[in-house]
Design a protein around this motif. Structure first.
Motif, mmCIF file in Angstrom:
data_model
loop_
_atom_site.group_PDB
_atom_site.id
_atom_site.type_symbol
_atom_site.label_atom_id
_atom_site.label_comp_id
_atom_site.label_asym_id
_atom_site.label_seq_id
_atom_site.Cartn_x
_atom_site.Cartn_y
_atom_site.Cartn_z
ATOM 1 N N ARG A 124 0.613 -0.966 0.041
ATOM 2 C CA ARG A 124 0.078 0.057 -0.113
ATOM 3 C C ARG A 124 0.890 1.214 -0.038
ATOM 4 N N HIS A 125 0.459 2.230 -0.679
ATOM 5 C CA HIS A 125 1.304 3.459 -0.808
ATOM 6 C C HIS A 125 0.240 4.896 -0.798
ATOM 7 N N PHE A 126 1.095 5.900 -0.366
ATOM 8 C CA PHE A 126 0.153 6.992 0.281
ATOM 9 C C PHE A 126 1.286 8.177 -0.002
ATOM 10 N N LEU A 127 0.792 9.187 -0.495
ATOM 11 C CA LEU A 127 1.492 10.473 -0.647
ATOM 12 C C LEU A 127 1.032 11.639 0.208
ATOM 13 N N MET A 128 2.017 12.133 0.878
ATOM 14 C CA MET A 128 1.491 12.991 2.207
ATOM 15 C C MET A 128 1.317 14.540 1.478
ATOM 16 N N HIS A 129 0.128 14.528 0.785
ATOM 17 C CA HIS A 129 -0.678 15.782 0.485
ATOM 18 C C HIS A 129 -1.592 15.940 1.564
ATOM 19 N N ASN A 130 -1.057 16.498 2.787
ATOM 20 C CA ASN A 130 -1.895 16.439 4.040
ATOM 21 C C ASN A 130 -3.125 17.448 3.829
ATOM 22 N N TYR A 131 -3.112 18.382 3.101
ATOM 23 C CA TYR A 131 -4.117 19.546 2.922
ATOM 24 C C TYR A 131 -5.354 19.009 2.473
ATOM 25 N N ARG A 132 -5.555 17.924 1.746
ATOM 26 C CA ARG A 132 -6.820 17.393 1.449
ATOM 27 C C ARG A 132 -7.655 16.952 2.762
ATOM 28 N N ARG A 133 -6.751 16.778 3.872
ATOM 29 C CA ARG A 133 -7.540 16.254 5.057
ATOM 30 C C ARG A 133 -7.564 17.505 6.176
ATOM 31 N N ALA A 134 -7.421 18.537 5.586
ATOM 32 C CA ALA A 134 -7.984 19.712 6.591
ATOM 33 C C ALA A 134 -9.557 19.546 6.504
ATOM 34 N N PRO A 135 -10.299 19.583 7.836
ATOM 35 C CA PRO A 135 -11.662 19.288 7.413
ATOM 36 C C PRO A 135 -12.377 20.065 6.570
ATOM 37 N N ALA A 136 -11.894 21.536 6.411
ATOM 38 C CA ALA A 136 -12.797 22.368 5.599
ATOM 39 C C ALA A 136 -12.561 22.034 3.892
ATOM 40 N N VAL A 137 -11.116 21.548 3.753
ATOM 41 C CA VAL A 137 -10.892 21.130 2.421
ATOM 42 C C VAL A 137 -11.623 19.865 2.204
ATOM 43 N N ALA A 138 -11.815 18.855 3.134
ATOM 44 C CA ALA A 138 -12.592 17.736 2.995
ATOM 45 C C ALA A 138 -14.083 18.165 2.737
ATOM 46 N N ILE A 301 -18.229 29.127 7.184
ATOM 47 C CA ILE A 301 -18.821 27.979 7.637
ATOM 48 C C ILE A 301 -17.705 27.381 8.673
ATOM 49 N N ALA A 302 -17.868 27.395 10.014
ATOM 50 C CA ALA A 302 -16.741 26.731 10.733
ATOM 51 C C ALA A 302 -16.861 25.252 10.973
ATOM 52 N N CYS A 303 -15.946 24.795 10.066
ATOM 53 C CA CYS A 303 -15.816 23.441 10.005
ATOM 54 C C CYS A 303 -15.448 22.508 11.191
ATOM 55 N N THR A 304 -16.000 22.838 12.316
ATOM 56 C CA THR A 304 -15.725 22.173 13.716
ATOM 57 C C THR A 304 -16.846 21.398 14.439
ATOM 58 N N GLY A 306 -19.693 18.297 14.605
ATOM 59 C CA GLY A 306 -20.086 16.785 14.407
ATOM 60 C C GLY A 306 -20.348 16.520 12.840
ATOM 61 N N ALA A 307 -21.216 17.439 12.163
ATOM 62 C CA ALA A 307 -21.406 17.341 10.774
ATOM 63 C C ALA A 307 -20.376 17.401 9.660
ATOM 64 N N HIS A 308 -19.089 17.948 10.172
ATOM 65 C CA HIS A 308 -17.986 18.266 9.401
ATOM 66 C C HIS A 308 -17.164 16.982 9.255
ATOM 67 N N ASP A 312 -15.788 15.345 14.458
ATOM 68 C CA ASP A 312 -16.398 14.797 15.496
ATOM 69 C C ASP A 312 -15.347 13.924 16.494
ATOM 70 N N HIS A 313 -14.324 13.752 15.586
ATOM 71 C CA HIS A 313 -13.245 12.951 16.737
ATOM 72 C C HIS A 313 -12.420 13.754 17.456
ATOM 73 N N TRP A 314 -12.607 15.064 17.652
ATOM 74 C CA TRP A 314 -11.499 16.044 18.326
ATOM 75 C C TRP A 314 -12.545 16.662 19.555
ATOM 76 N N TRP A 315 -12.589 17.813 19.460
ATOM 77 C CA TRP A 315 -13.327 18.456 20.724
ATOM 78 C C TRP A 315 -14.744 19.042 20.272
ATOM 79 N N ALA A 316 -15.403 19.536 21.141
ATOM 80 C CA ALA A 316 -16.720 19.972 21.121
ATOM 81 C C ALA A 316 -16.517 21.046 19.937
ATOM 82 N N ASP A 317 -17.979 21.271 19.590
ATOM 83 C CA ASP A 317 -18.228 22.338 18.315
ATOM 84 C C ASP A 317 -17.398 23.477 18.629
#
Ligand SMILES: NC(=O)c1ccc[n+]([C@@H]2O[C@H](COP(=O)([O-])OP(=O)(O)OC[C@H]3O[C@@H](n4cnc5c(N)ncnc54)[C@H](O)[C@@H]3O)[C@@H](O)[C@H]2O)c1
Length: 374
Positions: A124-138, A301-304, A306-308, A312-317
């Motif tokens: 398995r292989h993965f390239l670390m373009h981490n910005y795809r996984r900022a919640p607002a980008v997702a 749109i504050a992407c913080t 549970g709907a984002h 929901d894995h981190w802190w409260a809204d």
């Protein structure tokens, strides 16, 4: 199933990735358990210190010996670009899963060989373009897929920094083509090319201009001896996407006052989206079907919530996230993909497509004509 990890590289990305391995099981309990086995660097004392403070069981100055170990499942390559090729080929041969930092290789030939090597090895292989996984980008990705942007006409991205502007700054590895492949193009441009591919689809043609503003730099801090800079300081690209959209992408290390200004705007038939990494918890959105008397960009749109995505894995809204969380999300998703066998992107094939664009940009800058990608 525990996944036993070896990290190659101890500095900027070595630290960012270590943080991700440390936090992933705490915040994403569904992910396979991580065992942080060994970190490899060049300097014994610094690497031992990194192991201690980042939480790795062991330190090594011999990455080849690390790859020979039977108790390693996943190798994380966080070293300068000139080492990616050799390390990926060796890790694939040793049948390890691989996370590699961007850009995949230092040139197209290397990237092709790397994509082939992991395919042949069946790892398995993965390239670390981490910005795809900022919640607002997702969230932006989800909105594009849900049709909330409609047919895309424009993708406009800028990745601007200013750290290279002093002529006193010595010839770091990032200024030498043999070590880094390219300058602002591969370093910053590859990230926004990845976002362009992710959000708007493949880039088919490019025209581009690249510039090196400071041609020589001291060989070391304070030295009177100077050596030629062999990479670009800045690049401006005009691109045509396969789906007919037009794009403009700019990457530079010479935008005074801009520290990490990674931003994109998408304009479609149904809506527009704006993201700015320096305001990364938020996304701006304009919807064509809003009531005529209430139309305008939703400023935030504050992407913080549970709907984002991921939130929901981190802190409260409203309890905001930062740069480092995008690495934790990336590591979580890759670990989950290893366990489930599910597809994950960006993989090395995406990295190869990205490298094809980097290559076309260099060709276009030389030829001063439109160049095809691939
Ligand atoms: N995803 C991102 O946002 C992001 C940000 C910065 C850098 N990067 C990428 O990460 C990679 C590393 O960049 P960085 O900023 O961490 O560089 P860095 O200079 O901070 O660190 C490089 C590390 O590689 C190690 N290294 C060099 N030669 C080695 C060798 N022969 N054996 C073992 N270790 C060796 C060094 O000891 C150092 O720990 C590059 O590919 C870069 O493009 C990605």
């Amino acid at each position: 199933m525990a996944i036993r990890v070896a990290l190659l590289g101890t500095k900027f990305m070595g630290k960012a990735h270590s943080q991700a391995y440390r936090s992933v099981n705490m915040f994403f309990p569904g992910a396979p358990q991580v065992e942080m086995k060994v970190v490899a660097g060049r300097n014994a004392k610094e690497t031992a210190q990194a192991a201690l403070s980042y939480g790795w069981e062991e330190a090594s100055t011999d990455w080849k010996a690390v790859l020979r170990r039977k108790d390693i499942d996943l190798v994380d390559i966080s070293t300068p670009g000139n080492l990616h090729y050799e390390m990926v080929l060796a890790a694939a041969k040793a049948k390890k899963h691989i996370i590699c930092e961007k850009p995949l290789g230092n040139n197209l030939k290397e990237a092709k060989a790397m994509a082939n090597a992991v395919k042949k090895a069946g790892v398995r292989h993965f390239l670390m373009h981490n910005y795809r996984r900022a919640p607002a980008v997702a969230l932006a990705k989800r909105m594009v897929e849900d049709g909330r942007v409609g047919k895309i006409f424009h993708f406009r991205a800028r990745y601007l920094q200013d750290w290279a502007m002093s002529p006193e700054l010595p010839l770091l590895w990032r200024f030498e083509k043999a070590q880094s492949g390219s300058g602002a193009l591969g370093d910053l441009g590859s990230h926004i090319i990845d976002l362009a591919h992710h959000l708007c689809g493949p880039i088919a043609q490019v025209s581009a201009a690249m510039e090196t503003f400071i041609q020589e730099r001291p060989v070391e801090p304070g030295s009177k001896t100077k050596k030629k800079v062999t990479v670009d300081d800045a690049v401006a690209m005009c691109v045509r996407f396969a789906n007919g959209a037009l794009g403009t992408l700019e990457a530079t290390r010479f935008a005074l006052g801009r520290k990490n200004h990674n931003t994109f705007e998408i304009n479609g038939s149904q809506g527009s989206i704006v993201f700015d990494l320096e305001n990364l918890n938020n996304l701006r959105y304009y919807a064509a079907d809003d009531a005529a008397d209430a139309q305008g960009f939703r400023e935030i749109i504050a992407c913080t919530k549970g709907a984002h995505p991921y939130a929901d894995h981190w802190w409260a809204d409203g309890h905001i996230l930062g740069y480092e969380h995008s690495f934790t999300h990336s590591v979580n998703d890759f670990l989950m993909a290893i366990e489930s066998g599910a597809e994950i992107h960006p993989d090395f094939n995406d990295g190869l497509r990205n490298q094809q664009v980097l290559d076309a940009v260099e060709r276009a800058s030389r030829s001063r004509r439109w160049e095809k990608v691939g």
